[in-house]
Design an enzyme around this catalytic site. Structure first.
Site, mmCIF file in Angstrom:
data_model
loop_
_atom_site.group_PDB
_atom_site.id
_atom_site.type_symbol
_atom_site.label_atom_id
_atom_site.label_comp_id
_atom_site.label_asym_id
_atom_site.label_seq_id
_atom_site.Cartn_x
_atom_site.Cartn_y
_atom_site.Cartn_z
ATOM 1 N N HIS A 187 -2.293 8.087 6.697
ATOM 2 C CA HIS A 187 -1.307 8.918 5.991
ATOM 3 C C HIS A 187 -1.953 10.190 5.440
ATOM 4 O O HIS A 187 -1.374 11.273 5.491
ATOM 5 C CB HIS A 187 -0.673 8.155 4.827
ATOM 6 C CG HIS A 187 0.437 7.225 5.227
ATOM 7 N ND1 HIS A 187 1.573 7.662 5.875
ATOM 8 C CD2 HIS A 187 0.600 5.890 5.049
ATOM 9 C CE1 HIS A 187 2.386 6.621 6.085
ATOM 10 N NE2 HIS A 187 1.809 5.535 5.596
ATOM 11 N N HIS A 243 -4.491 2.086 7.673
ATOM 12 C CA HIS A 243 -3.100 2.565 7.730
ATOM 13 C C HIS A 243 -2.861 3.656 6.674
ATOM 14 O O HIS A 243 -2.294 4.709 6.965
ATOM 15 C CB HIS A 243 -2.162 1.362 7.514
ATOM 16 C CG HIS A 243 -0.712 1.708 7.388
ATOM 17 N ND1 HIS A 243 0.231 1.291 8.296
ATOM 18 C CD2 HIS A 243 -0.035 2.420 6.454
ATOM 19 C CE1 HIS A 243 1.422 1.744 7.929
ATOM 20 N NE2 HIS A 243 1.285 2.426 6.803
ATOM 21 N N GLU A 244 -3.347 3.404 5.441
ATOM 22 C CA GLU A 244 -3.146 4.368 4.340
ATOM 23 C C GLU A 244 -3.989 5.629 4.555
ATOM 24 O O GLU A 244 -3.553 6.741 4.264
ATOM 25 C CB GLU A 244 -3.487 3.719 2.994
ATOM 26 C CG GLU A 244 -2.699 2.467 2.648
ATOM 27 C CD GLU A 244 -1.195 2.623 2.769
ATOM 28 O OE1 GLU A 244 -0.694 3.760 2.639
ATOM 29 O OE2 GLU A 244 -0.508 1.618 3.031
ATOM 30 N N GLY A 297 0.828 -1.200 0.000
ATOM 31 C CA GLY A 297 0.000 0.000 0.000
ATOM 32 C C GLY A 297 0.858 1.243 0.000
ATOM 33 O O GLY A 297 1.966 1.245 0.545
ATOM 34 N N CYS A 310 5.746 0.025 7.049
ATOM 35 C CA CYS A 310 5.417 1.199 6.228
ATOM 36 C C CYS A 310 6.609 1.532 5.346
ATOM 37 O O CYS A 310 7.742 1.519 5.825
ATOM 38 C CB CYS A 310 5.102 2.386 7.146
ATOM 39 S SG CYS A 310 4.677 3.896 6.252
ATOM 40 N N LEU A 311 6.342 1.829 4.073
ATOM 41 C CA LEU A 311 7.439 2.175 3.155
ATOM 42 C C LEU A 311 8.160 3.447 3.599
ATOM 43 O O LEU A 311 9.319 3.642 3.250
ATOM 44 C CB LEU A 311 6.906 2.326 1.725
ATOM 45 C CG LEU A 311 6.483 1.023 1.040
ATOM 46 C CD1 LEU A 311 5.835 1.310 -0.303
ATOM 47 C CD2 LEU A 311 7.675 0.090 0.871
ATOM 48 N N GLN A 331 2.884 9.999 0.926
ATOM 49 C CA GLN A 331 4.229 9.416 1.058
ATOM 50 C C GLN A 331 5.143 9.778 -0.108
ATOM 51 O O GLN A 331 6.362 9.635 0.003
ATOM 52 C CB GLN A 331 4.138 7.887 1.161
ATOM 53 C CG GLN A 331 3.464 7.408 2.434
ATOM 54 C CD GLN A 331 3.312 5.905 2.433
ATOM 55 O OE1 GLN A 331 2.320 5.371 1.950
ATOM 56 N NE2 GLN A 331 4.301 5.198 2.961
HETATM 57 C C1 QAP Z 1 0.961 -0.719 5.095
HETATM 58 O O1 QAP Z 1 3.078 -1.087 4.144
HETATM 59 C C2 QAP Z 1 0.695 -1.975 5.897
HETATM 60 O O2 QAP Z 1 10.012 -1.876 6.095
HETATM 61 C C3 QAP Z 1 1.722 -0.941 3.821
HETATM 62 O O3 QAP Z 1 11.780 -2.702 4.255
HETATM 63 C C4 QAP Z 1 1.679 -2.923 6.140
HETATM 64 O O4 QAP Z 1 3.613 -1.874 2.140
HETATM 65 C C5 QAP Z 1 -0.533 -2.153 6.453
HETATM 66 C C6 QAP Z 1 7.735 -2.434 3.303
HETATM 67 C C7 QAP Z 1 1.395 -4.055 6.883
HETATM 68 C C8 QAP Z 1 -0.807 -3.284 7.190
HETATM 69 C C9 QAP Z 1 0.148 -4.238 7.398
HETATM 70 C C10 QAP Z 1 8.202 -2.105 4.561
HETATM 71 C C11 QAP Z 1 8.645 -2.859 2.347
HETATM 72 C C12 QAP Z 1 6.312 -2.328 2.928
HETATM 73 C C13 QAP Z 1 9.555 -2.204 4.866
HETATM 74 C C14 QAP Z 1 3.971 -1.597 3.250
HETATM 75 C C15 QAP Z 1 10.469 -2.614 3.911
HETATM 76 C C16 QAP Z 1 10.011 -2.951 2.649
HETATM 77 C C17 QAP Z 1 5.369 -1.757 3.697
HETATM 78 CO CO CO Z 2 2.579 3.618 5.531
#
Ligand code: QAP
Ligand code: CO
Length: 184
Positions: free
Chosen positions: A138, A134-135, A46, A92-93, A51
């Site tokens: 943001h 979560h999004e 996401g 989170c990215l 972001q």
């Molecule tokens: C939000 O997050 C989310 O640390 C989206 O090194 C995540 O896509 C909501 C990511 C989990 C609910 C559960 C994070 C990629 C991606 C990192 C993401 C990384 C590489 C996060």
């Molecule tokens: Co995020």
């Protein structure tokens, strides 16, 4: 298509409140395509426009295994359908390499517009419900680490700063190596 730079915690621009999208025009469609490409390249599920420093109400997500089912939510409204909260390990990215448990209602109603400007109205649960919340945060300038203890927030901030510095050094080295290779 283009990859967009992702803002990293604790960048103050991540605190900007997003404004509604007025019209789903070609500029927005290009941004959507670039955000989807950026999300895939970063191996995310996401990404909110906030972001990538665009402060409009736009979210892209893809929870499919083969990363072939992107979902677009424009001007989303998310309503919890249960009082009970469930723990989920979030990342989170914008906060790379930091994962922590957050409690959220795991059933919500999503009302939004899709990429064609068509109305979406659906009830979702599980990861999709967690991810859209979560999004959505943001777009309101909220980051998942805000729900954690001050100690965990400090650790997250320091970890991200260190990682960003390392990535910058690595990029510099690679640029130098490329220059060496072409200046024989
Ligand atoms: C939000 O997050 C989310 O640390 C989206 O090194 C995540 O896509 C909501 C990511 C989990 C609910 C559960 C994070 C990629 C991606 C990192 C993401 C990384 C590489 C996060
Ligand atoms: Co995020």
């Amino acid at each position: 298509m283009a990859l967009l730079p992702i803002l990293n915690y604790p960048d103050p621009r991540l605190r900007t409140i997003a404004t509604p999208v007025k019209e789903v025009n070609n500029t927005i469609k290009t941004l959507i395509a670039d955000m989807i490409e950026t999300m895939y390249a970063a191996e995310g599920i996401g990404l909110a426009a906030s972001q990538v420093d665009h402060h409009i109400q736009l979210i892209v997500m893809d929870l499919s295994e083969n990363k072939d089912t992107p979902m677009v939510y424009i001007n989303p409204k998310v309503t919890p359908l249960v009082d009970e909260r469930q723990p989920y390990e979030e990342g989170c990215l914008s906060v790379p390499d930091v994962y922590n448990t957050v409690n959220r209602p795991n059933k919500v109603r999503i009302e939004a517009l899709d990429e064609q400007g068509q109305a979406i109205d659906k009830e979702v649960e599980g990861l999709l419900a967690v991810c859209i919340q979560h999004e959505m945060d943001h777009l309101n300038g909220v980051i998942f680490v805000d729900y954690l203890s001050k100690l965990k927030q400090t650790r997250a901030r320091d970890k991200v700063r260190k990682l960003v510095k390392m990535r910058e050094k690595l990029a510099e080295k690679q640029a130098n190596a490329e220059q060496q290779a072409t200046s024989v």
